[in-house]
Design a protein around this motif. Structure first.
Motif, PDB file in Angstrom:
ATOM      1  N   PRO A   1       0.802  -1.223   0.000  1.00  0.00           N
ATOM      2  CA  PRO A   1       0.000   0.000   0.000  1.00  0.00           C
ATOM      3  C   PRO A   1       0.837   1.276   0.000  1.00  0.00           C
ATOM      4  O   PRO A   1       0.366   2.330  -0.399  1.00  0.00           O
ATOM      5  N   ARG A   2       2.071   1.202   0.447  1.00  0.00           N
ATOM      6  CA  ARG A   2       2.934   2.391   0.452  1.00  0.00           C
ATOM      7  C   ARG A   2       3.719   2.516  -0.838  1.00  0.00           C
ATOM      8  O   ARG A   2       4.521   3.435  -0.981  1.00  0.00           O
ATOM      9  N   ASP A   3       3.586   1.508  -1.697  1.00  0.00           N
ATOM     10  CA  ASP A   3       4.400   1.499  -2.901  1.00  0.00           C
ATOM     11  C   ASP A   3       5.888   1.478  -2.534  1.00  0.00           C
ATOM     12  O   ASP A   3       6.722   2.084  -3.200  1.00  0.00           O
ATOM     13  N   ALA A   4       6.199   0.802  -1.441  1.00  0.00           N
ATOM     14  CA  ALA A   4       7.584   0.745  -0.947  1.00  0.00           C
ATOM     15  C   ALA A   4       8.229  -0.516  -1.501  1.00  0.00           C
ATOM     16  O   ALA A   4       7.603  -1.569  -1.552  1.00  0.00           O
ATOM     17  N   TRP A   5       9.486  -0.420  -1.900  1.00  0.00           N
ATOM     18  CA  TRP A   5      10.163  -1.511  -2.592  1.00  0.00           C
ATOM     19  C   TRP A   5      10.787  -2.466  -1.564  1.00  0.00           C
ATOM     20  O   TRP A   5      11.581  -2.034  -0.726  1.00  0.00           O
ATOM     21  N   PRO A   6      10.480  -3.753  -1.633  1.00  0.00           N
ATOM     22  CA  PRO A   6      11.002  -4.679  -0.610  1.00  0.00           C
ATOM     23  C   PRO A   6      12.488  -5.000  -0.776  1.00  0.00           C
ATOM     24  O   PRO A   6      13.083  -4.764  -1.832  1.00  0.00           O
ATOM     25  N   THR A   7      13.067  -5.555   0.271  1.00  0.00           N
ATOM     26  CA  THR A   7      14.414  -6.120   0.206  1.00  0.00           C
ATOM     27  C   THR A   7      14.337  -7.552   0.726  1.00  0.00           C
ATOM     28  O   THR A   7      13.430  -7.900   1.479  1.00  0.00           O
ATOM     29  N   TRP A   8      15.312  -8.368   0.330  1.00  0.00           N
ATOM     30  CA  TRP A   8      15.359  -9.767   0.786  1.00  0.00           C
ATOM     31  C   TRP A   8      16.778 -10.099   1.184  1.00  0.00           C
ATOM     32  O   TRP A   8      17.724  -9.770   0.473  1.00  0.00           O
ATOM     33  N   VAL A   9      16.937 -10.740   2.306  1.00  0.00           N
ATOM     34  CA  VAL A   9      18.278 -11.058   2.794  1.00  0.00           C
ATOM     35  C   VAL A   9      18.230 -12.346   3.612  1.00  0.00           C
ATOM     36  O   VAL A   9      17.308 -12.579   4.386  1.00  0.00           O
ATOM     37  N   LEU A  10      19.224 -13.197   3.368  1.00  0.00           N
ATOM     38  CA  LEU A  10      19.311 -14.476   4.091  1.00  0.00           C
ATOM     39  C   LEU A  10      20.447 -14.492   5.099  1.00  0.00           C
ATOM     40  O   LEU A  10      20.512 -15.383   5.945  1.00  0.00           O
TER      41      LEU A  10
END
Ligand code: GLC
Length: 543
Positions: free
Chosen positions: A305-314
């Motif tokens: 809803p914020r149009d915020a871009w995700p990040t992914w980290v392991l």
């Protein structure tokens, strides 16, 4: 789309990446000499953990000069040469900005500590204690929650705040001169050509001015994971304006170490605070389809809803590596050693495919591409106050005895190597096209060549127990990602129109390029695309 939405970032821990001078400690010329590995792998950017002068109470996260290079790690000229070479290879460079605290050896703190009337006294958080020689409030410090986040300074009779170790006093961002000085630090590195920053515990730069006690129900949690106040957002907007004032898309990714995705999401503001914030639940999650599904659901629900871009980290320099985590959890759950030997690498291969197939910017931690486990660090070699030495072991470059860390004058690397690196090292795995290293390379090439993976939509799909399934992209061109987190094969039929879909990437390499069989092997992840209509990704094996 700005470059950082399209990018995969590789996290370099400079002390453990590569050593150019044989003193057993990695350095900036070492990083520079091995940039070709990153270009070959196919990442787009690197983030350097701190390389600034530091007494090393927290291995560089206690900075004593924000605008220089630790002499053990090189010089500013080495840094400039590294950035220039990286840019020539098409790699962007992010540096770590540590705005919440300095070293207690930083000249600002030395001045502040010199007495109550020091002009820099207010650059840090000083308070009188409570009656009975008690600290000003009940906040707990990060590495030892039994210890207060305050230390007493006998000469001045006051306490100073440190959310981390006593050697890391918190800066007082309520003091305008502190904010100005930390903006100058950003400008210093931006002017040297960096493409952005990773901002250390950035959610903590604002504090409740009343410094109230933490409620009893969170007793035992360090204040660093609880601190969440409005003042910080105003400060992040100012940082964002500063970055936006520079040409090019300079980026800031924040370490917002709060426990709920909904809280972290607020630090993107309305597109006017952090560009990106780390999303840690997958790094802490077990190898389990339901847990991953919940991570993805939460990210889509809170960031969408914020149009915020995700990040992914392991993985990163603060946590056990995924292979170690998954293996430990499996052992605790009663998995026998033979099964673990069989599943151990399969699990991290499948996790890698999952990470690189998700919508958002992935961050890889050095050595993840080798499927490294944590080093066993004997008690007498332990250094880190947070017990994190194992994941910071030096990166093994080859199968020789010194693994590419040639000793000069008998020096040995500052930490022991992980187990198994006679075979699990960059040169050996680069020579084996079936290795996990080549899996990472194929996954990165596929991602780079596929608009669907880089920016297509994402939707969770129903799947049998133990299987994570999601769709990338829309309509007939959509791709499907299937991840079996169990130790048994699972039938997962896919409905398809217009021919059987094709496996574009398989975590074990099996079936890649062939029609999808409808069955996933144990701990197998596959990326499946509609038949036809895609460009071939590069698979050259030379390193
Ligand atoms: C961040 C860093 C960690 C460090 C801490 C204090 O969490 O990632 O390594 O110890 O901040 O600076």
């Amino acid at each position: 789309m700005p470059w950082w939405q399209d990018a995969v970032v590789y996290h370099v821990y400079p002390r453990s990446f590569a050593d150019s001078d044989g003193d057993g400690v990695g350095d900036l010329p070492g990083v520079r000499a091995h940039l070709d590995h990153l270009a070959w792998l196919g990442v787009d950017a690197l983030w350097l953990s701190p390389f600034y002068p530091s007494p090393l109470a927290d291995f560089g996260y206690d900075v004593s000069d924000y605008c220089d290079v630790d002499p053990r790690l090189g010089t500013l000229a080495d840094f400039d040469a590294l950035v220039a070479d990286a840019h020539d290879l098409g790699l962007r460079v992010l540096v770590d900005w540590v705005p919440n605290h300095t070293s207690d050896q930083h000249p600002w703190f030395v001045a502040a500590r010199s007495g109550r009337t020091s002009p820099q006294r207010n650059w840090y958080v000083w308070r009188d204690g409570r009656p009975g020689g008690q600290p000003p409030n009940n906040w707990a410090s990060a590495f030892d929650p039994a210890a207060p986040a305050w230390s007493y300074d006998p000469p001045s009779g006051q306490w100073y705040l440190h959310l981390f170790t006593p050697d890391q006093p918190d800066l007082n961002w309520d003091e305008p001169a502190v904010e100005a000085a930390m903006h100058d630090v950003l400008r210093f590195w931006l002017d040297r050509g960096v493409d952005g920053f990773r901002a250390d515990v950035v959610h903590a730069i604002g504090k409740d001015p009343l410094l109230p006690d933490d409620p009893p129900e969170v007793a035992g949690l360090p204040h660093a994971v609880l601190n969440d106040v409005d003042q910080t957002h105003e400060r992040l907007r100012a940082v964002r304006r500063l970055l936006d004032g520079y040409p090019g898309d300079r980026v800031i990714v924040g370490e917002v170490y709060l426990l709920e995705t909904a809280r972290v999401a607020r630090y993107y503001g309305r597109g006017d605070e952090l560009h990106l914030a780390f999303n840690f639940p997958p790094l802490l999650a077990p190898w389990d389809a339901d847990a991953w599904r919940e991570c993805i659901r939460a990210v889509e629900a809170e960031l969408g809803p914020r149009d915020a871009w995700p990040t992914w980290v392991l993985a990163n320099h603060d946590n056990a590596r995924p292979r170690t985590r998954y293996d430990r959890a499996a052992a605790t759950a009663g998995e026998d050693p033979a099964t673990r030997a069989r599943r151990s690498e399969a699990r991290v291969r499948a996790a890698a495919v999952t990470l690189l197939a998700l919508r958002g910017t992935p961050f890889l931690y050095q050595g993840e591409e080798l499927g490294l486990e944590d080093a066993e660090v004997p008690d007498e070699q332990r250094l880190d106050p947070g017990g994190r030495d194992g994941c910071r072991a030096p990166l093994p470059w080859d199968s020789s005895d010194d693994h590419g860390w040639p000793p000069v004058g008998g020096s040995r690397p500052w930490l022991p190597f992980p187990a198994g690196c006679a075979t699990r090292n960059i040169a050996s795995l680069a020579a084996d096209p079936t290795s996990i290293l080549h899996l990472y390379r194929r996954a990165l090439a596929l991602r780079r060549s596929s608009g669907v993976l880089r920016s297509g939509g994402q939707e969770l799909l129903d799947a049998p127990d133990g299987v994570l399934a999601f769709r990338r992209g829309d309509g007939p061109g959509a791709w499907t990602v299937l991840v079996n987190t169990t130790g048994n094969a699972r039938a997962v039929p896919l409905e398809a129109s217009g021919g059987r879909p094709v496996v574009r990437l398989a975590s074990d390499g099996v079936g890649e390029g062939s029609p999808y069989s409808g069955v996933l092997a144990a701990d197998q992840a596959v990326v499946v695309a509609p038949a036809g209509g895609f460009a071939a990704a590069g698979t050259g094996a030379e390193h």
